[in-house]
Enzyme design. Structure first.
Site, PDB file in Angstrom:
ATOM      1  N   GLU A 105      -6.125  -1.548   4.062  1.00 52.39           N
ATOM      2  CA  GLU A 105      -6.187  -1.624   2.598  1.00 52.39           C
ATOM      3  C   GLU A 105      -5.448  -2.857   2.081  1.00 52.39           C
ATOM      4  O   GLU A 105      -5.828  -3.440   1.066  1.00 52.39           O
ATOM      5  CB  GLU A 105      -5.587  -0.341   1.999  1.00 52.39           C
ATOM      6  CG  GLU A 105      -6.462   0.886   2.253  1.00 52.39           C
ATOM      7  CD  GLU A 105      -5.674   2.141   2.594  1.00 52.39           C
ATOM      8  OE1 GLU A 105      -4.852   2.110   3.542  1.00 52.39           O
ATOM      9  OE2 GLU A 105      -5.885   3.165   1.934  1.00 52.39           O
TER      10      GLU A 105
ATOM     11  N   ASP B 212      -7.964   2.511  -6.018  1.00 49.59           N
ATOM     12  CA  ASP B 212      -8.761   3.290  -5.059  1.00 49.59           C
ATOM     13  C   ASP B 212     -10.059   3.785  -5.684  1.00 49.59           C
ATOM     14  O   ASP B 212     -11.049   4.011  -4.985  1.00 49.59           O
ATOM     15  CB  ASP B 212      -7.964   4.546  -4.658  1.00 49.59           C
ATOM     16  CG  ASP B 212      -7.322   4.419  -3.291  1.00 49.59           C
ATOM     17  OD1 ASP B 212      -7.270   3.302  -2.761  1.00 49.59           O
ATOM     18  OD2 ASP B 212      -6.863   5.456  -2.766  1.00 49.59           O
TER      19      ASP B 212
ATOM     20  N   ASP C  17       2.984  16.257  10.381  1.00 54.05           N
ATOM     21  CA  ASP C  17       2.396  15.302  11.322  1.00 54.05           C
ATOM     22  C   ASP C  17       1.242  15.946  12.088  1.00 54.05           C
ATOM     23  O   ASP C  17       1.448  16.845  12.917  1.00 54.05           O
ATOM     24  CB  ASP C  17       3.494  14.834  12.291  1.00 54.05           C
ATOM     25  CG  ASP C  17       3.018  13.695  13.182  1.00 54.05           C
ATOM     26  OD1 ASP C  17       1.788  13.536  13.335  1.00 54.05           O
ATOM     27  OD2 ASP C  17       3.878  12.986  13.725  1.00 54.05           O
ATOM     28  N   PHE C  18       0.031  15.471  11.841  1.00 58.78           N
ATOM     29  CA  PHE C  18      -1.119  16.089  12.499  1.00 58.78           C
ATOM     30  C   PHE C  18      -1.127  15.810  14.002  1.00 58.78           C
ATOM     31  O   PHE C  18      -1.737  16.552  14.770  1.00 58.78           O
ATOM     32  CB  PHE C  18      -2.432  15.628  11.847  1.00 58.78           C
ATOM     33  CG  PHE C  18      -3.563  16.578  12.132  1.00 58.78           C
ATOM     34  CD1 PHE C  18      -3.677  17.768  11.429  1.00 58.78           C
ATOM     35  CD2 PHE C  18      -4.485  16.306  13.128  1.00 58.78           C
ATOM     36  CE1 PHE C  18      -4.697  18.669  11.710  1.00 58.78           C
ATOM     37  CE2 PHE C  18      -5.507  17.200  13.422  1.00 58.78           C
ATOM     38  CZ  PHE C  18      -5.616  18.383  12.707  1.00 58.78           C
TER      39      PHE C  18
ATOM     40  N   ASN D 152       0.843  -1.190   0.000  1.00 56.21           N
ATOM     41  CA  ASN D 152       0.000   0.000   0.000  1.00 56.21           C
ATOM     42  C   ASN D 152       0.883   1.246   0.000  1.00 56.21           C
ATOM     43  O   ASN D 152       1.404   1.648   1.038  1.00 56.21           O
ATOM     44  CB  ASN D 152      -0.906  -0.064   1.244  1.00 56.21           C
ATOM     45  CG  ASN D 152      -1.642   1.233   1.517  1.00 56.21           C
ATOM     46  OD1 ASN D 152      -1.612   2.173   0.714  1.00 56.21           O
ATOM     47  ND2 ASN D 152      -2.295   1.294   2.665  1.00 56.21           N
TER      48      ASN D 152
ATOM     49  N   ARG E 237      -1.649  -1.253  -4.263  1.00 60.01           N
ATOM     50  CA  ARG E 237      -2.685  -0.219  -4.244  1.00 60.01           C
ATOM     51  C   ARG E 237      -2.283   0.880  -5.226  1.00 60.01           C
ATOM     52  O   ARG E 237      -1.225   1.501  -5.091  1.00 60.01           O
ATOM     53  CB  ARG E 237      -2.820   0.366  -2.836  1.00 60.01           C
ATOM     54  CG  ARG E 237      -3.696   1.601  -2.808  1.00 60.01           C
ATOM     55  CD  ARG E 237      -3.813   2.187  -1.415  1.00 60.01           C
ATOM     56  NE  ARG E 237      -4.543   3.436  -1.448  1.00 60.01           N
ATOM     57  CZ  ARG E 237      -4.138   4.554  -0.856  1.00 60.01           C
ATOM     58  NH1 ARG E 237      -3.007   4.575  -0.155  1.00 60.01           N
ATOM     59  NH2 ARG E 237      -4.860   5.654  -0.948  1.00 60.01           N
TER      60      ARG E 237
ATOM     61  N   GLY F  24      -5.877  10.602   6.908  1.00 57.71           N
ATOM     62  CA  GLY F  24      -4.456  10.267   7.017  1.00 57.71           C
ATOM     63  C   GLY F  24      -3.651  11.418   6.444  1.00 57.71           C
ATOM     64  O   GLY F  24      -4.091  12.577   6.498  1.00 57.71           O
TER      65      GLY F  24
HETATM   66  N1  ADP Z   1      -1.715  10.573  17.764  1.00 57.64           N
HETATM   67  C1  ADP Z   1      -1.986  11.117  16.585  1.00 57.64           C
HETATM   68  N2  ADP Z   1      -2.849  12.164  16.519  1.00 57.64           N
HETATM   69  C2  ADP Z   1      -3.159  12.709  15.348  1.00 57.64           C
HETATM   70  N3  ADP Z   1      -2.647  12.292  14.166  1.00 57.64           N
HETATM   71  C3  ADP Z   1      -1.781  11.273  14.173  1.00 57.64           C
HETATM   72  C4  ADP Z   1      -1.401  10.637  15.367  1.00 57.64           C
HETATM   73  N4  ADP Z   1      -0.531   9.625  15.034  1.00 57.64           N
HETATM   74  C5  ADP Z   1      -0.384   9.657  13.684  1.00 57.64           C
HETATM   75  N5  ADP Z   1      -1.133  10.639  13.165  1.00 57.64           N
HETATM   76  C6  ADP Z   1      -1.232  11.054  11.766  1.00 57.64           C
HETATM   77  O1  ADP Z   1      -1.452   9.984  10.878  1.00 57.64           O
HETATM   78  C7  ADP Z   1      -0.746  10.273   9.663  1.00 57.64           C
HETATM   79  C8  ADP Z   1      -0.489   9.038   8.876  1.00 57.64           C
HETATM   80  O2  ADP Z   1      -1.729   8.512   8.465  1.00 57.64           O
HETATM   81  P1  ADP Z   1      -1.773   7.278   7.473  1.00 57.64           P
HETATM   82  O3  ADP Z   1      -3.223   7.032   7.189  1.00 57.64           O
HETATM   83  O4  ADP Z   1      -1.016   6.152   8.049  1.00 57.64           O
HETATM   84  O5  ADP Z   1      -0.967   7.893   6.249  1.00 57.64           O
HETATM   85  P2  ADP Z   1      -0.939   7.643   4.697  1.00 57.64           P
HETATM   86  O6  ADP Z   1      -1.802   8.709   4.154  1.00 57.64           O
HETATM   87  O7  ADP Z   1       0.482   7.740   4.289  1.00 57.64           O
HETATM   88  O8  ADP Z   1      -1.521   6.277   4.438  1.00 57.64           O
HETATM   89  C9  ADP Z   1       0.542  10.915  10.148  1.00 57.64           C
HETATM   90  O9  ADP Z   1       1.085  11.772   9.176  1.00 57.64           O
HETATM   91  C10 ADP Z   1       0.079  11.699  11.328  1.00 57.64           C
HETATM   92  O10 ADP Z   1      -0.240  13.004  10.902  1.00 57.64           O
HETATM   93  C1  UVW Z   2      -5.526   9.088  -1.933  1.00 54.37           C
HETATM   94  C2  UVW Z   2      -4.629   9.439  -0.804  1.00 54.37           C
HETATM   95  O1  UVW Z   2      -4.487  10.593  -0.483  1.00 54.37           O
HETATM   96  O2  UVW Z   2      -4.029   8.407  -0.166  1.00 54.37           O
HETATM   97  P1  UVW Z   2      -3.072   8.493   1.121  1.00 54.37           P
HETATM   98  O3  UVW Z   2      -3.874   9.116   2.196  1.00 54.37           O
HETATM   99  O4  UVW Z   2      -2.742   7.043   1.422  1.00 54.37           O
HETATM  100  O5  UVW Z   2      -1.875   9.292   0.758  1.00 54.37           O
HETATM  101 MG    MG Z   3      -3.131   5.792   3.354  1.00 49.41          MG
END
Ligand code: ADP
Ligand code: UVW
Ligand code: MG
Length: 440
Positions: A424, A173, A318-319, A16, A117, A235
Site C-alpha cells: 500500500e 482505501d 495472531d492468526f 500505512n 493511508r 490481515g
Molecule cells: N505465518 C503466518 N500464518 C498466518 N498468519 C500470519 C502469519 N504471519 C503473520 N500472520 C498474520 O498477519 C497479520 C498481520 O497482517 P497485516 O496485513 O500485516 O496486518 P494489518 O492489518 O495491521 O495491516 C498478523 O496479525 C498475523 O495474524
Molecule cells: C481496513 C482494514 O481493516 O485495514 P487493516 O487490515 O490494515 O487493519
Molecule cells: Mg493492512
C-alpha cells in the site's frame, strides 16, 4: 495551510496505519522528469522500508535499507526487535523517526511529501492535501472506521510537527471501490435515510487492491482494464474483492470495516440484531422494559470491533498462532475452520458474479502471504470451480521476495492461483509521483 507544491528533488515518505501495524517506506523519484502513467514502469524507487507490528500487544520494529546509494550500507537491518517505547501509532512513528535520523543520517528536511493511508474517505475520492477542513472531515468519519481514522490522524499530526517541510497527503482505501454499482453498494433500507446519512457499502483495503491489480495484471501480461480477479486481502482486517475489467465490482467490507470477514478483533458480518441479544439483560428488551439495559451504539461498536474475532475466540490476535495450535486447541480449530467457511462465502459468490470469468484467485495481506495452511484449506475447497493447488509451490512461498508467486497447477487449463505481496505504501508513492499537482 500547507504548501501545495514541492520541488522534484524531495523524498516521499509513505505511512500505512493498519489496525495492528504501522508500515513506513521512504522513496525517491526514479527520474527528475515528470513521470508518465505506465503500468510497466515504476516512477519511484525504494530507499528504506520499516514496520512496527503488533502495536497493541507486543510491538516489534523492523527496518531495512534497500538503496545504499543514499544511505550508508553499514546501517544495521532490524528484524522484529521488541520496541518497548511503542504504545500506539504515534509513538511507533516517533520510534521510526528516531532510528532514521540516528542510524542513517537521512535529513528529515529532505522529505517533502508524506502520504498517509486513510481507511475511510467518505465522500472524498481523490487524494487530499491535509488542511483544517480535510482534517476535520476525516476526523468526523472516525466513527465509521474506529480502529483506523483516529490513529492515522495521530500519525498525521506527528508528521506535521516533525516533518515541517512535507505536505501531508491523504490517500483513501475507499477510492478504489467507488466503481461498485449502486445495486451492489446500496442497502435494503429506506433510501431517503440511506442517501441523507450516506449509509451504503464503501469498501476498504482499496490501496492494496489497486496495487495488486497492477502487479497481477503485469504478471499475467494483461491490461489491467481487461483483468478479472478475486482477491483476498487477509490481515488483521480481512476482506475479499471481486475485480471486473480492472474495477471493483463488489467487496466484503461495508459501511465500516467491521462487516464481511472476521478479523483479529472484529466479528465480521452478523445478523444485524445479534448485538441486542449479546448480553442477557439486553435480550429482554422487547419482553420486559423494566429489566431492559440497552446496549449503546458505542458499546456495541466496541464489542464488535475490539472484543470479537480471533482474540475473543482464541485469546490471540495472531492468526499464525491460531493456525499452529489448531491441532491441539479446539477453540483455534473452530476459528480456523470458521475463517475458511466465511472466505468461501465470498469466493463462491464473486465467482458467480464474475460469470466464471476469473483470471486468478489471489491471496494477500499478512495471513494470505504467510499462511500456507489457510491457503491450502481455501483452495482445496475451490477445486470444484477450477482452482487447483500445487502443494509444493504453496509450501515454498514463505520468505520468497518476489511480488507475485504462482501456487496453482496450470498445466490442464486450470485457473491461476497466486500470492501477491501487497504494498500500500508503494501504491501511494506511485500515485503521488504521478500527480503534477504535488510537484513543481
Ligand atoms: N505465518 C503466518 N500464518 C498466518 N498468519 C500470519 C502469519 N504471519 C503473520 N500472520 C498474520 O498477519 C497479520 C498481520 O497482517 P497485516 O496485513 O500485516 O496486518 P494489518 O492489518 O495491521 O495491516 C498478523 O496479525 C498475523 O495474524
Ligand atoms: C481496513 C482494514 O481493516 O485495514 P487493516 O487490515 O490494515 O487493519
Ligand atoms: Mg493492512
Amino acid at each position: 495551510m500547507q504548501d501545495r507544491r514541492s520541488p522534484r528533488i524531495g523524498l516521499i515518505l509513505s505511512l500505512n496505519s493498519g489496525s495492528s501495524s504501522l508500515k513506513i517506506s521512504l522513496y525517491r523519484l526514479s527520474s527528475a522528469q515528470p513521470p508518465v502513467e505506465d503500468h510497466q514502469l515504476n516512477p519511484v524507487s525504494l530507499i528504506i522500508t520499516s514496520s512496527i507490528s503488533s502495536i497493541s500487544s507486543t510491538p516489534a520494529f523492523s527496518f531495512s535499507v534497500v538503496d545504499t546509494s543514499l544511505v550508508s550500507s553499514t546501517v544495521r537491518d532490524v528484524n522484529n526487535e521488541p520496541a518497548s517505547d511503542v504504545h500506539d501509532h504515534s509513538t511507533a512513528f516517533a520510534h521510526f523517526l528516531n532510528y532514521l535520523e540516528k542510524e542513517t543520517g537521512v535529513d528529515r528536511q529532505r522529505i517533502t511529501q508524506a502520504c498517509h493511508r486513510i481507511v475511510h474517505g467518505g465522500d472524498y475520492y481523490k487524494p487530499e492535501i491535509l488542511t483544517e477542513e480535510s482534517y476535520h472531515y476525516i476526523e468526523r468519519l472516525s466513527d465509521l472506521a474506529p480502529l483506523h481514522n483516529g490513529t492515522a490522524l495521530s500519525v498525521i499530526e506527528a508528521c506535521i510537527t516533525h516533518l515541517p517541510r512535507a505536505n501531508s497527503i491523504a490517500y483513501f482505501d475507499t477510492t478504489f471501490h467507488r466503481a461498485i454499482p449502486a445495486h451492489i453498494a446500496s442497502c435494503a433500507i429506506d433510501q431517503e435515510v440511506a442517501n441523507k446519512k450516506g449509509l451504503k457499502k464503501y469498501g476498504f483495503h482499496g490501496l492494496s487492491y489497486g496495487y495488486i491489480l497492477r502487479a497481477v495484471s503485469r504478471y499475467l501480461e494483461k491490461n489491467p482494464s481487461e483483468t478479472n480477479l478475486i482477491v483476498m486481502h487477509l490481515g488483521s482486517g480481512a476482506s475479499v474483492c471481486a475485480i471486473q475489467n480492472g474495477q471493483s465490482l463488489d467487496t466484503s467490507m461495508g459501511l465500516t470495516p467491521v462487516s464481511g470477514l472476521p478479523g483479529a478483533t472484529r466479528s465480521g458480518a452478523l445478523d444485524a440484531t445479534l448485538i441486542f441479544h449479546y448480553t442477557h439483560r439486553a435480550g429482554r428488551i422487547s419482553h420486559d422494559k423494566s429489566l431492559a439495559t440497552p446496549v449503546g451504539v458505542t458499546e456495541a461498536e466496541n464489542i464488535l470491533n475490539t472484543k470479537s474475532g480471533w482474540s475473543a475466540m482464541t485469546g490471540t490476535t495472531d492468526f499464525g498462532v491460531v493456525t499452529s495450535q489448531r491441532s491441539t486447541d479446539s477453540k483455534s480449530a473452530l476459528a480456523f475452520d470458521l475463517f475458511v467457511d466465511r472466505i468461501l462465502d465470498y469466493v463462491g459468490a464473486y465467482y458467480v458474479k464474475l460469470g466464471a470469468r476469473v483470471d486468478a484467485l489471489v491471496f494477500s495481506g499478512g495471513i494470505g502471504e504467510c499462511g500456507a495452511e489457510l491457503r491450502e484449506a481455501v483452495v482445496e475447497r475451490c477445486a470444484c470451480i477450477g482452482f487447483v493447488l500445487d502443494r509444493a509451490k504453496n509450501n515454498s512461498v514463505d520468505g520468497v521476495e518476489g511480488k507475485v508467486v504462482e501456487i496453482g497447477v496450470k498445466e490442464k487449463g486450470e485457473k491461476r492461483v497466486l500470492v501477491c505481496r501487497t504494498d500500500e505504501q508503494l501504491e501511494m508513492a506511485r500515485q503521488c509521483a504521478l500527480n503534477p499537482e504535488f510537484w513543481e
